[in-house]
Design a protein around this motif. Structure first.
Motif, short mmCIF file in Angstrom:
data_model
loop_
_atom_site.label_atom_id
_atom_site.label_comp_id
_atom_site.label_asym_id
_atom_site.label_seq_id
_atom_site.Cartn_x
_atom_site.Cartn_y
_atom_site.Cartn_z
N HIS A 1 -3.75 10.22 -3.74
CA HIS A 1 -2.98 10.44 -2.52
C HIS A 1 -2.80 11.94 -2.28
CE1 HIS A 1 -1.87 6.18 -2.17
NE2 HIS A 1 -1.83 6.20 -3.48
N GLU B 1 0.96 2.48 -5.00
CA GLU B 1 1.69 3.73 -5.17
C GLU B 1 3.18 3.49 -5.35
OE1 GLU B 1 2.25 8.13 -3.12
OE2 GLU B 1 1.62 6.43 -1.89
N ASP C 1 0.21 15.22 -4.22
CA ASP C 1 -0.26 13.85 -4.33
C ASP C 1 0.90 12.86 -4.30
OD1 ASP C 1 0.60 14.52 -6.87
OD2 ASP C 1 -1.38 14.39 -7.78
N HIS C 2 1.89 13.01 -5.21
CA HIS C 2 3.06 12.15 -5.12
C HIS C 2 4.22 12.76 -5.89
CE1 HIS C 2 1.57 10.72 -9.05
NE2 HIS C 2 2.75 10.18 -9.25
N ASP D 1 -1.19 6.33 -9.02
CA ASP D 1 -1.47 7.48 -8.17
C ASP D 1 -2.88 7.52 -7.62
OD1 ASP D 1 -2.70 8.10 -10.55
OD2 ASP D 1 -1.89 10.11 -10.71
N ARG E 1 -0.50 14.34 0.46
CA ARG E 1 0.43 14.48 1.57
C ARG E 1 0.82 15.95 1.69
NH1 ARG E 1 1.84 9.63 -1.01
NH2 ARG E 1 1.78 7.84 0.39
N GLN F 1 8.11 8.06 1.75
CA GLN F 1 8.44 7.24 0.60
C GLN F 1 7.53 6.01 0.55
OE1 GLN F 1 10.72 8.09 -1.73
NE2 GLN F 1 10.97 10.00 -0.60
N PRO F 2 6.74 5.85 -0.52
CA PRO F 2 5.88 4.68 -0.61
C PRO F 2 6.69 3.40 -0.72
CG PRO F 2 5.90 5.85 -2.69
CD PRO F 2 6.64 6.71 -1.71
#
Length: 368
Positions: A213, A185, A324-325, A190, A215, A356-357
């Motif tokens: 993902h 990621e 998701d992101h 994704d 969140r 933060q990935p």
């Protein structure tokens, strides 16, 4: 993504699989399935889905909606001629990298009506093609061939590929796929796509699986757009504050049953603003292409002809959404409504809350 209508039709090709072809699709699931002896796992690339048809010097880049990408990515036409077999059909993703991460915003800029702009961007921000399936090779259609064999044939077919045509990595380990899900990621990917080794290629059917993902974030609701069917809520406009106190438009939440859309109108009435001048996004009316903060009323080549005006709300209401992101400073896809957060203050809805990935190197992914 809906490409502008284009008059050019697929060229006449003598391939065993002729364009256009609707790509095989994936169904969203919540968790990675455990290996049962039939599964292969791949990274999910964040770009434009594309099926490449090559018959000698004839190349056709077919989009998901079966319209051509050719005019927007001339550098890929040349890359396909250099790096793919003389006669083949390959499924994959057009991506654009900035350094060691994918940049979907920059990729979207490549869809431009002006030929001069297309030429300039092809030189300044060249795209790449990541291949993940083989539909035909020479005179042989592989649509009925099991995916495990198609993958092996694809590896052989891309032996001469170079910088612009790349092969996606694949693993048969669910443990490694789980690691990829977390690690990759940070390079802008994704999720994970899961395919069965015995599957044929089934155009326009959701017979693969994808895990993405998810969140949550608490956002300010600063307005809404009406639904195309009438004066009910179509989408909530979401905002987050930056460190200097500016409220940025970060995306929308839009997936509601019709009855719920009508209920939301009443729930939002206490927050209505009659004066757009008192709204933090009042400057959207003067936005142009040089504006760095995207506003919810902007007209662009993606939205031409659509009414993007919005009903302003006092930025006092907080909602929890799932996403998701992030792509830059915005949600990459439509966020999902979870619940109102009456216990949160709008000022607490900042970018700092977002996870933060960890960064990851694209070259390391493609080297696998």
């Amino acid at each position: 993504m809906n490409l502008p209508a284009q008059p050019n039709l697929p060229p006449e090709m003598s391939l065993p699989v002729a364009p256009p072809v609707a790509p095989m699709l994936a169904k969203a699931i919540k968790e990675l399935p455990s290996q049962d002896g039939t599964l292969l796992y791949e990274p999910k690339w964040d770009g434009f889905r594309c099926i490449v048809f090559r018959d000698g010097d004839e190349v056709y880049l077919g989009s998901r909606n079966e319209r051509p990408f050719n005019r927007y990515f001339p550098e890929l036409i040349e890359a396909v001629k250099r790096e793919l077999p003389e006669r083949c059909v390959v499924d994959g993703e057009i991506v654009l990298r900035q350094g060691q991460i994918l940049d979907f915003d920059a990729l979207q800029q490549r869809i431009h009506p002006a030929a001069s702009r297309v030429k300039l961007l092809a030189e300044q921000t060249p795209a790449s093609f990541v291949a993940f399936d083989l539909l035909a090779l020479g005179d042989e259609s592989l649509l009925e061939t099991p995916f495990g064999e198609r993958r092996a044939r694809l590896v052989e077919a891309l032996a001469a590929a170079g910088d612009r045509v790349r092969l996606t990595p694949v693993t048969d380990s669910d443990e490694r796929a789980g690691e990829w899900f977390e690690m990759f990621e940070g390079a802008g990917l994704d999720g994970i796509v899961v395919k069965r080794t015995h599957q044929p290629y089934e155009p326009d059917r959701r017979t693969m699986f994808k895990v993405k993902h998810e969140r949550t974030a608490d956002c300010v609701v600063a307005g809404y757009r009406e639904h195309k069917s009438g004066p009910i809520v179509g989408s909530l406009l979401l905002g987050l504050y930056d460190s200097s106190g500016v409220l940025h438009h970060v995306g929308v939440a839009a997936s509601f049953p019709m009855a719920r859309r009508a209920e939301l109108v009443d729930e939002l009435k206490p927050y209505l603003l009659n004066d757009l001048g008192a709204h933090p996004w009042s400057s959207w009316m003067s936005q142009d292409e040089s504006t760095t903060q995207r506003m919810p009323g902007a007209i662009s080549r993606w939205s031409a002809g659509k009414n993007l005006s919005f009903i302003p709300l006092a930025p006092d209401l907080v909602v929890e959404v799932a996403y998701d992101h992030m792509e830059g400073n915005r949600f990459r896809h439509t966020a999902q409504f979870r619940r109102w957060r009456t216990d949160r203050t709008p000022s607490s809805c900042t970018y700092e809350q977002l996870e933060q990935p960890v960064g990851y190197n694209l070259d390391d992914i493609l080297a696998r």
